[in-house]
Design a protein around this motif. Structure first.
Motif, PDB file in Angstrom:
ATOM      1  N   PRO A 190       0.808  -1.232   0.000  1.00 31.71           N
ATOM      2  CA  PRO A 190       0.000   0.000   0.000  1.00 31.71           C
ATOM      3  C   PRO A 190       0.835   1.273   0.000  1.00 31.71           C
ATOM      4  CG  PRO A 190      -0.116  -1.091   2.135  1.00 31.71           C
ATOM      5  CD  PRO A 190       0.542  -2.047   1.195  1.00 31.71           C
ATOM      6  N   ILE A 191       1.945   1.280   0.772  1.00 31.55           N
ATOM      7  CA  ILE A 191       2.776   2.483   0.809  1.00 31.55           C
ATOM      8  C   ILE A 191       3.354   2.785  -0.568  1.00 31.55           C
ATOM      9  CG2 ILE A 191       4.881   3.503   1.742  1.00 31.55           C
ATOM     10  CD1 ILE A 191       2.618   3.446   3.742  1.00 31.55           C
ATOM     11  N   SER A 192       3.894   1.767  -1.222  1.00 24.82           N
ATOM     12  CA  SER A 192       4.503   1.958  -2.543  1.00 24.82           C
ATOM     13  C   SER A 192       3.460   2.360  -3.571  1.00 24.82           C
ATOM     14  CB  SER A 192       5.221   0.683  -2.994  1.00 24.82           C
ATOM     15  OG  SER A 192       6.257   0.339  -2.096  1.00 24.82           O
ATOM     16  N   MET A 193       2.307   1.699  -3.544  1.00 30.27           N
ATOM     17  CA  MET A 193       1.268   2.028  -4.520  1.00 30.27           C
ATOM     18  C   MET A 193       0.762   3.458  -4.340  1.00 30.27           C
ATOM     19  SD  MET A 193      -0.980  -1.485  -4.994  1.00 30.27           S
ATOM     20  CE  MET A 193      -1.890  -0.791  -6.393  1.00 30.27           C
ATOM     21  N   ILE A 194       0.662   3.913  -3.104  1.00 24.83           N
ATOM     22  CA  ILE A 194       0.244   5.291  -2.858  1.00 24.83           C
ATOM     23  C   ILE A 194       1.278   6.265  -3.423  1.00 24.83           C
ATOM     24  CG2 ILE A 194      -0.097   7.032  -1.058  1.00 24.83           C
ATOM     25  CD1 ILE A 194      -1.435   4.824   0.612  1.00 24.83           C
ATOM     26  N   LEU A 195       2.574   5.970  -3.197  1.00 22.60           N
ATOM     27  CA  LEU A 195       3.619   6.849  -3.711  1.00 22.60           C
ATOM     28  C   LEU A 195       3.602   6.903  -5.232  1.00 22.60           C
ATOM     29  CD1 LEU A 195       6.570   5.875  -1.327  1.00 22.60           C
ATOM     30  CD2 LEU A 195       5.293   8.020  -1.358  1.00 22.60           C
ATOM     31  N   PHE A 196       3.504   5.736  -5.865  1.00 24.48           N
ATOM     32  CA  PHE A 196       3.466   5.716  -7.327  1.00 24.48           C
ATOM     33  C   PHE A 196       2.188   6.380  -7.855  1.00 24.48           C
ATOM     34  CE2 PHE A 196       6.473   2.055  -6.837  1.00 24.48           C
ATOM     35  CZ  PHE A 196       7.525   2.626  -7.535  1.00 24.48           C
ATOM     36  N   SER A 197       1.081   6.167  -7.151  1.00 21.74           N
ATOM     37  CA  SER A 197      -0.181   6.765  -7.614  1.00 21.74           C
ATOM     38  C   SER A 197      -0.157   8.282  -7.498  1.00 21.74           C
ATOM     39  CB  SER A 197      -1.359   6.192  -6.812  1.00 21.74           C
ATOM     40  OG  SER A 197      -1.336   6.650  -5.466  1.00 21.74           O
ATOM     41  N   LEU A 198       0.533   8.794  -6.495  1.00 18.05           N
ATOM     42  CA  LEU A 198       0.674  10.244  -6.377  1.00 18.05           C
ATOM     43  C   LEU A 198       1.438  10.799  -7.582  1.00 18.05           C
ATOM     44  CD1 LEU A 198       1.422  10.657  -2.555  1.00 18.05           C
ATOM     45  CD2 LEU A 198      -0.639  11.379  -3.782  1.00 18.05           C
ATOM     46  N   GLY A 199       2.469  10.061  -8.002  1.00 18.14           N
ATOM     47  CA  GLY A 199       3.183  10.458  -9.215  1.00 18.14           C
ATOM     48  C   GLY A 199       2.274  10.431 -10.426  1.00 18.14           C
ATOM     49  N   GLY A 200       1.400   9.427 -10.497  1.00 18.60           N
ATOM     50  CA  GLY A 200       0.477   9.319 -11.624  1.00 18.60           C
ATOM     51  C   GLY A 200      -0.559  10.418 -11.637  1.00 18.60           C
ATOM     52  N   THR A 201      -1.141  10.711 -10.495  1.00 15.16           N
ATOM     53  CA  THR A 201      -2.227  11.691 -10.446  1.00 15.16           C
ATOM     54  C   THR A 201      -1.725  13.123 -10.568  1.00 15.16           C
ATOM     55  OG1 THR A 201      -4.275  12.256  -9.276  1.00 15.16           O
ATOM     56  CG2 THR A 201      -2.311  12.032  -7.931  1.00 15.16           C
ATOM     57  N   VAL A 202      -0.465  13.373 -10.149  1.00 10.62           N
ATOM     58  CA  VAL A 202       0.081  14.727 -10.164  1.00 10.62           C
ATOM     59  C   VAL A 202       0.764  15.058 -11.484  1.00 10.62           C
ATOM     60  CG1 VAL A 202       1.806  16.256  -9.136  1.00 10.62           C
ATOM     61  CG2 VAL A 202       0.311  14.914  -7.666  1.00 10.62           C
ATOM     62  N   PHE A 203       1.617  14.135 -11.995  1.00 10.04           N
ATOM     63  CA  PHE A 203       2.342  14.476 -13.216  1.00 10.04           C
ATOM     64  C   PHE A 203       2.363  13.354 -14.250  1.00 10.04           C
ATOM     65  CE2 PHE A 203       5.615  12.779 -10.373  1.00 10.04           C
ATOM     66  CZ  PHE A 203       6.356  11.948 -11.190  1.00 10.04           C
ATOM     67  N   GLY A 204       1.439  12.397 -14.129  1.00 10.58           N
ATOM     68  CA  GLY A 204       1.321  11.375 -15.160  1.00 10.58           C
ATOM     69  C   GLY A 204       2.472  10.381 -15.173  1.00 10.58           C
ATOM     70  N   MET A 205       2.968   9.990 -14.016  1.00  5.62           N
ATOM     71  CA  MET A 205       4.104   9.066 -13.930  1.00  5.62           C
ATOM     72  C   MET A 205       3.801   7.785 -14.702  1.00  5.62           C
ATOM     73  SD  MET A 205       5.937   7.657 -10.474  1.00  5.62           S
ATOM     74  CE  MET A 205       7.661   7.179 -10.494  1.00  5.62           C
ATOM     75  N   ALA A 206       4.673   7.436 -15.619  1.00  6.51           N
ATOM     76  CA  ALA A 206       4.494   6.225 -16.425  1.00  6.51           C
ATOM     77  C   ALA A 206       5.861   5.645 -16.773  1.00  6.51           C
ATOM     78  CB  ALA A 206       3.692   6.530 -17.679  1.00  6.51           C
ATOM     79  N   GLU A 207       6.547   6.238 -17.768  1.00  9.45           N
ATOM     80  CA  GLU A 207       7.870   5.765 -18.145  1.00  9.45           C
ATOM     81  C   GLU A 207       8.845   5.813 -16.973  1.00  9.45           C
ATOM     82  OE1 GLU A 207       6.126   7.973 -19.777  1.00  9.45           O
ATOM     83  OE2 GLU A 207       5.864   7.264 -21.845  1.00  9.45           O
ATOM     84  N   GLU A 208       8.610   6.760 -16.047  1.00 10.86           N
ATOM     85  CA  GLU A 208       9.509   6.908 -14.897  1.00 10.86           C
ATOM     86  C   GLU A 208       9.485   5.702 -13.968  1.00 10.86           C
ATOM     87  OE1 GLU A 208       8.092  10.918 -16.310  1.00 10.86           O
ATOM     88  OE2 GLU A 208       7.165   9.011 -15.798  1.00 10.86           O
ATOM     89  N   THR A 209       8.479   4.831 -14.124  1.00  5.84           N
ATOM     90  CA  THR A 209       8.397   3.648 -13.251  1.00  5.84           C
ATOM     91  C   THR A 209       9.357   2.539 -13.673  1.00  5.84           C
ATOM     92  OG1 THR A 209       6.631   2.623 -14.584  1.00  5.84           O
ATOM     93  CG2 THR A 209       5.950   4.078 -12.774  1.00  5.84           C
ATOM     94  N   LEU A 210       9.845   2.574 -14.900  1.00 11.41           N
ATOM     95  CA  LEU A 210      10.620   1.442 -15.429  1.00 11.41           C
ATOM     96  C   LEU A 210      11.837   1.042 -14.575  1.00 11.41           C
ATOM     97  CD1 LEU A 210      10.382   2.148 -19.266  1.00 11.41           C
ATOM     98  CD2 LEU A 210       9.208   0.383 -17.954  1.00 11.41           C
ATOM     99  N   PRO A 211      12.611   2.003 -14.001  1.00 13.19           N
ATOM    100  CA  PRO A 211      13.753   1.572 -13.181  1.00 13.19           C
ATOM    101  C   PRO A 211      13.361   0.775 -11.940  1.00 13.19           C
ATOM    102  CG  PRO A 211      13.938   3.894 -13.780  1.00 13.19           C
ATOM    103  CD  PRO A 211      12.562   3.461 -14.138  1.00 13.19           C
TER     104      PRO A 211
END
Length: 463
Positions: free
Chosen positions: A118-139
């Protein structure tokens, strides 16, 4: 020798050009006509029952090949905005602060394995909802795949934690400038407006996604053989090791960068909601974030400049898609057929319940996203047509934008045309068919939830 035939989906730009040609052909078939319009709340709104036929202006071959540059001129502000924001994020990404922050959280949670999800998904989702995090997840797949396998989960849990976290944030975009921001600008409503309703959607959708992944992870922890990638993971375990050496340490510099980023986002939200900021002011904030993040992150002037160029370069394709897709609309506008199509569509749709109309928009956007997975490109293609149509049938244009972001976000979780998805599956050694089998129950749940949100939004009159 028997040759197997397979369906080849054309490149996004090919599809857009073919749509330009198709639209030009339609100008020779569809009668020309126009509605009268008036300005309400700084946007031009169609006046119902004012449609009238006008002199025809069919588009020729020279108009087809001039449409792309006309699209650039018409969408210049949005194209420039996308490139500037991309450059700013290039600087922030170069500092390594986002990766370092997430990596630090993951390290601290070892021993409390289930909390990592849950902690990781919340962090990644914040990236998605704020600035469209997508390609940045690959590393991060190089970290999460071995991590999840080591603590008793499977590679699907790893991909789901990272990818579904970020993509759920994209589906429930609040201020993402690359999807909802562009769509709102194209619809002539203030980017960032409606954030209260969008934040509620974000909370509920990310809760659904986290619950889905945790339930699956616990099942695998209890009996690893229930994993649909069990045999594949046995092979993967022979070749992987924890790879976090390429992630920076989380020091005061990285903390400072994240503080600058958070402060910039806060200022942007305040400016949009209280000061009436629009594209130029929002771009100003992102440029300031990029420059200050580079300085605080310890980057020299040359690295900041190069990172800005690289970040903008990453979004050149999106910017081109916006301009070219705008060319489709230009052809239709110059041929005076958009209003004819709107008048005809309104005739068919105006007798439908408004709730049905807004949900049909969701299905339309989801279907088109299979052909045009670029969120910005799809917005440029559909919003200029759907926004005035919503005025004619009496549906809030804010809900049209919401239906768009739902459609493109949901489709990008499963479409094989998504480079981010296919890259993630390749890094985790997961076949696409197994991903589809795993994620479809969640997609169906999220799709139904999105329909419910659109229905509620229409009933309570979201503006």
């Amino acid at each position: 020798m028997n040759k197997q035939k397979r369906l080849v989906i054309p490149h996004t730009f090919t599809i857009i050009f073919l749509l330009i040609v198709f639209m030009a052909i339609l100008t020779w078939i569809i009668p020309s006509g126009q509605f009268q319009r008036k300005e309400i709340d700084n946007r031009l709104v169609v006046i119902p029952n004012t449609y009238e036929y006008v002199k025809e202006n069919p588009q020729n071959i020279d108009d087809i090949f001039r449409a792309p540059i006309d699209g650039f001129v018409d969408a210049a502000e949005i194209v420039g905005f996308v490139l500037l924001v991309g450059g700013s994020f290039g600087i922030v990404n170069k500092t390594g602060a986002i990766e370092a922050g997430i990596n630090a959280v993951v390290k601290k949670l070892r021993g409390n394995e289930i909390i990592i999800i849950p902690i990781s998904m919340i962090l990644f989702s914040l990236g998605g909802t704020v600035f469209g995090m997508a390609e940045e997840t690959l590393p991060f797949y190089m970290i999460f795949v071995p991590l999840m396998l080591t603590i008793g989960y499977d590679s699907l849990t790893a991909v789901a934690t990272v990818f579904l976290g970020a993509m759920t944030g994209n589906i429930a975009s609040t201020i993402n400038p690359f999807s909802v921001g562009i769509a709102q600008a194209l619809a002539q409503i203030t980017p960032g407006s409606g954030i209260g309703f969008r934040f509620l959607i974000y909370i509920i959708l990310i809760t659904i996604s986290i619950t889905f992944v945790i339930f699956y992870a616990r099942k695998i922890k209890k009996n690893p053989k229930k994993s649909i990638v069990y045999n594949l993971d046995l092979e993967t375990k022979k070749h992987i090791q924890m790879e976090s050496s390429n992630i920076k340490e989380f020091t005061a510099k990285e903390i400072g960068v994240l503080i600058i980023f958070a402060a910039g986002m806060t200022m942007m939200i305040f400016g949009v909601l209280k000061l009436g900021w629009y594209i130029s002011e929002i771009a100003m904030i992102f440029i300031a974030i990029g420059v200050l993040a580079g300085i605080i992150g310890g980057l020299n002037q040359e690295t900041i400049a190069i990172s800005f160029i690289e970040g903008a370069k990453d979004l050149v394709s999106a910017a081109l898609a916006i301009a070219l897709a705008r060319g489709i609309v230009i052809i239709a506008q110059n041929g005076f057929i958009i209003d004819t199509m709107l008048n005809s569509a309104a005739g068919y749709l105006q007798n439908l319940p408004k709730v049905v109309f807004v949900n049909l928009t969701l299905f339309l956007e989801a279907a088109l996203a299979f052909l045009i997975p670029s969120s910005s490109g799809l917005a440029s293609l559909t919003i200029p047509v759907l926004a005035p149509l919503s005025d004619l049938v009496g549906v809030s244009v804010q809900l049209i934008v919401t239906a768009y972001q739902f459609g493109v976000g949901l489709t990008n979780v499963i479409t094989p045309t998504s480079g981010v998805l296919m890259g993630a599956l390749a890094l985790a050694n997961i076949p696409y068919s197994k991903w589809l089998r795993f994620v479809m129950p969640l997609i169906i749940t999220l799709f139904i939830s999105c329909m419910i949100f659109l229905t509620i939004g229409q009933i309570i009159g979201i503006k």
